[in-house]
Write a protein that holds these residues in place. Structure first.
Motif, PDB file in Angstrom:
ATOM      1  N   THR A 353      -6.878   2.190   5.271  1.00  0.00           N
ATOM      2  CA  THR A 353      -6.075   2.916   4.117  1.00  0.00           C
ATOM      3  C   THR A 353      -6.565   2.895   3.020  1.00  0.00           C
ATOM      4  OG1 THR A 353      -3.939   2.375   4.929  1.00  0.00           O
ATOM      5  CG2 THR A 353      -3.653   3.678   2.605  1.00  0.00           C
ATOM      6  N   ASP A 354      -7.319   3.349   2.194  1.00  0.00           N
ATOM      7  CA  ASP A 354      -8.039   3.516   1.282  1.00  0.00           C
ATOM      8  C   ASP A 354      -6.767   3.935  -0.084  1.00  0.00           C
ATOM      9  OD1 ASP A 354      -9.770   3.343  -0.726  1.00  0.00           O
ATOM     10  OD2 ASP A 354     -10.485   5.819  -0.962  1.00  0.00           O
ATOM     11  N   ASN A 355      -6.349   2.220  -0.172  1.00  0.00           N
ATOM     12  CA  ASN A 355      -5.005   2.214  -1.181  1.00  0.00           C
ATOM     13  C   ASN A 355      -5.695   1.609  -2.225  1.00  0.00           C
ATOM     14  OD1 ASN A 355      -4.797   0.162   0.457  1.00  0.00           O
ATOM     15  ND2 ASN A 355      -3.203   0.391   0.688  1.00  0.00           N
ATOM     16  N   GLU A 357      -6.023  -0.975  -2.856  1.00  0.00           N
ATOM     17  CA  GLU A 357      -5.979  -3.140  -2.566  1.00  0.00           C
ATOM     18  C   GLU A 357      -6.965  -3.399  -2.053  1.00  0.00           C
ATOM     19  OE1 GLU A 357      -1.228  -3.006  -0.026  1.00  0.00           O
ATOM     20  OE2 GLU A 357      -1.060  -2.223  -1.956  1.00  0.00           O
ATOM     21  N   ASN A 358      -5.938  -5.170  -2.090  1.00  0.00           N
ATOM     22  CA  ASN A 358      -7.009  -6.332  -1.313  1.00  0.00           C
ATOM     23  C   ASN A 358      -8.791  -6.112  -2.130  1.00  0.00           C
ATOM     24  OD1 ASN A 358      -5.773  -6.817   0.995  1.00  0.00           O
ATOM     25  ND2 ASN A 358      -6.220  -4.970   2.046  1.00  0.00           N
ATOM     26  N   SER A 363      -6.874  -1.363   3.051  1.00  0.00           N
ATOM     27  CA  SER A 363      -5.906  -2.453   4.133  1.00  0.00           C
ATOM     28  C   SER A 363      -6.815  -1.806   5.421  1.00  0.00           C
ATOM     29  CB  SER A 363      -4.637  -2.343   3.231  1.00  0.00           C
ATOM     30  OG  SER A 363      -4.039  -1.137   3.699  1.00  0.00           O
ATOM     31  N   ASN A 364      -6.580  -2.558   5.990  1.00  0.00           N
ATOM     32  CA  ASN A 364      -6.304  -2.462   7.827  1.00  0.00           C
ATOM     33  C   ASN A 364      -5.205  -2.701   8.199  1.00  0.00           C
ATOM     34  OD1 ASN A 364      -9.237  -2.073   6.922  1.00  0.00           O
ATOM     35  ND2 ASN A 364      -9.489  -4.019   7.273  1.00  0.00           N
ATOM     36  N   GLY A 365      -4.574  -2.282   9.217  1.00  0.00           N
ATOM     37  CA  GLY A 365      -3.950  -2.433  10.123  1.00  0.00           C
ATOM     38  C   GLY A 365      -4.384  -2.059  11.410  1.00  0.00           C
ATOM     39  N   THR A 366      -3.519  -2.488  12.380  1.00  0.00           N
ATOM     40  CA  THR A 366      -3.737  -2.177  14.308  1.00  0.00           C
ATOM     41  C   THR A 366      -2.689  -1.687  14.943  1.00  0.00           C
ATOM     42  OG1 THR A 366      -3.756  -3.230  16.613  1.00  0.00           O
ATOM     43  CG2 THR A 366      -1.612  -3.941  15.236  1.00  0.00           C
TER      44      THR A 366
ATOM     45  N   MET B   1      -6.225 -10.780  16.771  1.00  0.00           N
ATOM     46  CA  MET B   1      -5.457 -10.082  17.091  1.00  0.00           C
ATOM     47  C   MET B   1      -4.401  -9.681  16.449  1.00  0.00           C
ATOM     48  SD  MET B   1      -5.827  -6.894  17.645  1.00  0.00           S
ATOM     49  CE  MET B   1      -6.748  -5.652  19.019  1.00  0.00           C
ATOM     50  N   ASN B   4      -3.695 -10.515  12.356  1.00  0.00           N
ATOM     51  CA  ASN B   4      -3.933  -8.874  11.862  1.00  0.00           C
ATOM     52  C   ASN B   4      -2.204  -8.142  11.510  1.00  0.00           C
ATOM     53  OD1 ASN B   4      -6.326  -8.992  11.461  1.00  0.00           O
ATOM     54  ND2 ASN B   4      -7.344  -8.096  13.212  1.00  0.00           N
ATOM     55  N   VAL B   5      -1.956  -7.908  13.787  1.00  0.00           N
ATOM     56  CA  VAL B   5      -0.410  -7.227  13.477  1.00  0.00           C
ATOM     57  C   VAL B   5       0.140  -7.872  12.916  1.00  0.00           C
ATOM     58  CG1 VAL B   5       1.132  -7.627  14.783  1.00  0.00           C
ATOM     59  CG2 VAL B   5      -1.137  -7.093  15.634  1.00  0.00           C
ATOM     60  N   SER B   8      -0.555  -6.790   8.765  1.00  0.00           N
ATOM     61  CA  SER B   8       0.034  -5.919   9.130  1.00  0.00           C
ATOM     62  C   SER B   8       1.431  -5.783   8.434  1.00  0.00           C
ATOM     63  CB  SER B   8      -0.266  -5.398  10.077  1.00  0.00           C
ATOM     64  OG  SER B   8      -0.283  -3.955  10.145  1.00  0.00           O
ATOM     65  N   ARG B  11       2.585  -6.979   5.208  1.00  0.00           N
ATOM     66  CA  ARG B  11       2.163  -6.019   4.655  1.00  0.00           C
ATOM     67  C   ARG B  11       3.382  -4.758   3.973  1.00  0.00           C
ATOM     68  NH1 ARG B  11      -2.917  -5.645   5.971  1.00  0.00           N
ATOM     69  NH2 ARG B  11      -4.195  -7.652   4.758  1.00  0.00           N
ATOM     70  N   ARG B  82       1.705   2.823  -1.624  1.00  0.00           N
ATOM     71  CA  ARG B  82       0.752   1.961  -1.401  1.00  0.00           C
ATOM     72  C   ARG B  82       0.322   2.571   0.002  1.00  0.00           C
ATOM     73  NH1 ARG B  82       1.989  -4.414  -3.042  1.00  0.00           N
ATOM     74  NH2 ARG B  82       1.727  -4.525  -5.380  1.00  0.00           N
ATOM     75  N   GLY B  83       0.623   3.643   0.164  1.00  0.00           N
ATOM     76  CA  GLY B  83       0.016   4.369   1.816  1.00  0.00           C
ATOM     77  C   GLY B  83      -1.316   5.024   0.890  1.00  0.00           C
ATOM     78  N   GLY B  84      -1.327   6.427   2.114  1.00  0.00           N
ATOM     79  CA  GLY B  84      -2.505   6.420   1.405  1.00  0.00           C
ATOM     80  C   GLY B  84      -2.758   7.620   0.249  1.00  0.00           C
ATOM     81  N   MET B  85      -1.569   7.678  -0.349  1.00  0.00           N
ATOM     82  CA  MET B  85      -1.196   9.214  -1.507  1.00  0.00           C
ATOM     83  C   MET B  85      -1.478   7.910  -2.615  1.00  0.00           C
ATOM     84  SD  MET B  85       1.355  11.481  -3.150  1.00  0.00           S
ATOM     85  CE  MET B  85       1.610  11.334  -5.064  1.00  0.00           C
TER      86      MET B  85
END
Lengths: 651, 122
Positions: A353-355, A357-358, A363-366, B1, B4-5, B8, B11, B82-85
């Motif tokens: 996600t190009d938000n 952050e970081n 940010s990345n997520g699985t 992995m 990461n989970v 995520s 977050r 804080r998402g895509g938008m």
């Protein structure tokens, strides 16, 4: 040594010719005769020498001034053994020798020289052509300035795993090359310019070498993973006569295709075991179906497993009409994922996600379950280079196979059959997939109906109007550049290999227009109807390809997605402005300064008309689009290219 | 992995909590906006770029109209996403402009039933 000998010969030949031209013996004889007859009449009958000088072809322009068969004639013989149909190129003096041989000695057939107005267009035409014909084209260019023009298109072909034979003319011998422009257009190693994104290159120094080099280049380009290759072609080698070989020409090696690499049998067996035992296997394909047979094999495997298939669209891998065709989100429920020729496995199973952050990097997520097993079959593992990072982020794979996916599918299908998937589970998955597919189609149609009558025209309306105009023809969507919210893949019943060709590969903008023309050329020869969704920014990189299409009578319906911006960049600059809490400076446009293509608006229809196309526009009212398309389709069916300039919504 | 989970999930929880908190703290009453002004503001502030001029949505942004989210909910999201938008804070998008945009989106006609559009039923 061979080069020095040839150069000495050439130098001597040029010097002798020059002397002949400046002080011909015939002219000196005539002067002496005139001096001895001072009282002679002013007009004497010509003697034999003078008559010959006045009426016959000067000796320096004798039929074969070079004193033998040009080396480039033999090069044409080599090229003709490989059945290359076209040679789209922008003319250049550094390859004048082979140019002349192609059109005169070779009769301008196999290959036929197609006049291009930019080297980038020429390469991209070959790119589009291959995706339809399955056969590569060659292109000729100046080894320096022309190759620099061609470079981006070669990079696209590299990233898209498309074969192309690029030949750059070069004056290698600095001691004999003509001064001035030919020197600016020469280099010690022109291939270095594109070496990072070609599979192989060579610089032949003899005709025997050329024969081996060209056949090898073709063979390497056409061995999966496919890719462009480069040959530096010395101008001297093209222009000088063939050497004696006991009265015989140098040997031309026979081309025998190389079998593509298959996956290791143990790895295939392990992959089959995992897939057969999975509760919810998912297949993801990007450039898996190299040929129509790849589609057939993938359908066979998917049905055998009742596994849903995500087609990432690098090629037409799986019919959109099939109930197992699925959206990218289905990876979240998978316990085993089989990736076939994925250009980005990491992004298939992770989100970014190009938000801002970081520290601004996003940010990345699985996107998958913790214990999901990953299998990869990809030939790209066999052909990576260090500099350009088109192999994307590193993803740990449980069963990785460095192999061609299409070539491995038959063995995998047999192994899955032997592993014996659970029949009850298969039936359950099939039922769920049919329901999900039908619901997905309904949702997509309802989404397409929103803003159906809007102006500028919605991308859904644009795509469905186009489909309505071509649906009864044997159509081929040859390019869909400039993001139209993926409507063709969501709503068009794409089920044939040639109905969707994927994208540029390297996302080098400027691919769409020339690749469309190249694909339309291949479709013309097969009797198919070509249609492209042509974006505005893409067209303006090298619009001269429109002229090439008209000049060579390549029928193509180009319908413009004219959103009057480099829209991806519109969104990028807006996004950064917001992250930085600044109001985006729009200047006098709708998008941030530097991203709009307006004020003035480009009249693409007039641009196309000026280059011999039938064209109409700008079309802003959706009600006018259908009738205009009907007209345009008729024009294209008559053998002409046609363009509609349509003002559209951004995405 | 696994890590990461976990990260995520943490977050995502934090994002959701922030959004809910912002929603709860948002003023309960918003001034009624002008659809006409909102049409201009929708373009000036770049909303059209991802959502289309009619708020119809696309691959770059979800459908906003017709029937947009309630203004309070939309405001909380727009200010804190804080998402895509990318977020629009008050410094770059005033409350008044946001209300106008909401009015514009609310004024958009209902989409026709796709079953009545021949091109969507070939």
């Amino acid at each position: 040594m061979a080069r020095k000998d040839r150069r000495r010969f050439l130098t001597g030949f040029v010097a002798a010719s020059a002397a002949t031209a400046i002080a011909p013996p015939l002219a000196r004889g005539a002067e002496e005769e005139l001096a001895q007859n001072t009282r002679a009449p002013s007009a004497l009958p010509p003697n034999a020498h003078i008559a010959a000088a006045e009426t016959q072809t000067p000796s320096e322009l004798a039929p074969s001034r070079i004193g033998g068969v040009p080396g480039s004639d033999f090069m044409v013989d080599v090229i003709k053994t490989l059945g290359i149909k076209y040679c789209p190129s922008n003319c250049a003096s550094s390859y004048r020798g082979i140019h002349e041989s192609l059109i005169n000695y070779g009769g301008n057939k196999m290959p036929e020289f197609l006049t291009c107005m930019h080297e980038e267009s020429a390469v991209a035409m070959g790119h589009g052509y291959f995706k339809i014909a399955g056969k590569p084209l060659m292109t000729l260019c100046h080894g320096t300035v022309g190759l620099q023009h061609a470079a981006m298109a070669i990079y696209n072909a590299w990233c898209d795993r498309v074969p192309m034979i690029v030949i750059g003319g070069n004056e290698l011998d600095a001691s004999t090359r003509p001064p001035g422009v030919p020197t600016f257009h020469s280099a010690q190693d022109i291939n270095a310019l594109v070496r990072d994104f070609t599979k192989w290159d060579d610089t032949p120094v003899s005709l025997d070498h050329f024969a081996q080099s060209f056949v090898r280049a073709y063979k390497i380009a056409m061995t999966p993973p496919y890719g462009p290759v480069m040959i530096s072609l010395d101008a001297g080698l093209q222009q000088e006569p063939m050497k004696e070989h006991g009265g015989e020409k140098p040997v031309i090696p026979r081309y025998v295709p190389t079998a593509p690499p298959q996956g290791d049998s143990g790895a295939v067996k392990e992959a089959a075991r995992l897939l057969a035992q999975a509760q919810n296997p998912v297949i993801v394909a990007d450039r898996a179906a190299r040929t129509p047979n790849g589609v057939t094999l993938l359908v066979q495997l998917a049905e055998l497993l009742q596994a849903r298939v995500i087609d990432q669209g690098g090629r037409m891998n799986f019919p959109r009409t099939h109930y197992l065709s699925a959206p990218p989100t289905v990876v979240s429920g998978a316990d085993v994922i089989l990736g076939l020729e994925l250009s980005d496995f990491w992004a298939t199973v992770n989100s970014y996600t190009d938000n801002g952050e970081n520290g601004g990097v996003g940010s990345n997520g699985t996107r998958i379950k913790r214990d999901t097993k990953l299998i990869s079959i990809s030939s790209v593992d066999l052909n990576t280079k260090a500099n350009y990072q088109d192999f994307q982020r590193f993803q740990v794979i449980d069963v990785p196979m460095a192999a061609d996916a299409e070539a491995t599918l038959p063995a995998l299908i047999e192994a899955v059959k032997q592993a014996g998937p659970n029949k009850a589970a298969l039936e359950k998955r099939a039922e769920a997939a049919k329901k999900a597919h039908a619901e997905g189609q309904e949702r997509a149609k309802q989404a397409a109906a929103v803003a159906w009558d809007a102006s500028p025209i919605s991308t859904a309306r644009l795509c469905m109007e186009i489909f309505g105009a071509v649906r009864l023809l044997d159509w081929s969507l040859v390019a869909s550049e400039g993001n139209v919210s993926n409507w063709p893949n969501r709503l068009w019943p794409i089920d044939k290999h040639y109905q969707w060709l994927g994208r540029s590969g390297g996302y080098g903008v400027g691919y769409g227009a020339p690749a469309s023309v190249g694909a339309a050329l291949a479709n013309r020869d097969l009797g198919r109807f070509s249609v492209s969704i042509q974006s505005d920014g893409d067209l303006m990189y090298a619009p001269g390809v429109l002229w090439t299409a008209a000049r060579h009578k390549i029928p193509l319906l180009a319908v413009m997605h004219n959103n009057r911006a480099y829209h991806q960049e519109v969104m990028h600059v807006q996004r950064l402005s917001n992250f930085r809490n600044r109001v985006a400076n729009l200047g006098n446009d709708m998008g941030p300064v530097g991203t709009s293509i307006m004020n003035p608006d480009i009249e693409y229809h007039k641009l196309a008309e000026s280059m011999g196309w039938w064209a109409k526009g700008p079309i802003k009212d959706p009600a006018q689009l259908g009738p205009a398309l009907k007209e345009a389709v008729k024009v294209v069916q008559s053998g002409q290219p046609a363009l509609l300039n349509v003002w559209t919504q951004p995405r | 992995m696994k890590m990461n989970v976990l990260l995520s999930s943490i977050r995502n929880c934090a994002k959701n909590l922030g959004f809910v908190a912002a929603l709860l703290l948002a003023p309960l009453a918003f001034a009624a906006g002008s659809a006409e002004k909102g049409k201009t503001a929708f373009v000036q502030h770049g909303c059209w770029q991802c959502h289309g001029f009619a708020g119809q949505g696309g691959v770059t942004g979800p459908k906003l109209a017709p029937n947009p989210l309630p203004l309070e909910t939309m405001s909380a999201f727009v200010r804190n996403t804080r998402g895509g938008m990318p977020p629009y804070q008050k410094a770059i998008l005033s409350e008044a402009d946001l209300a106008d945009i909401h009015a514009y989106l609310s004024s958009q006609p209902k989409a026709p039933d796709y079953k009545g559009i021949p091109l969507l039923n070939p």
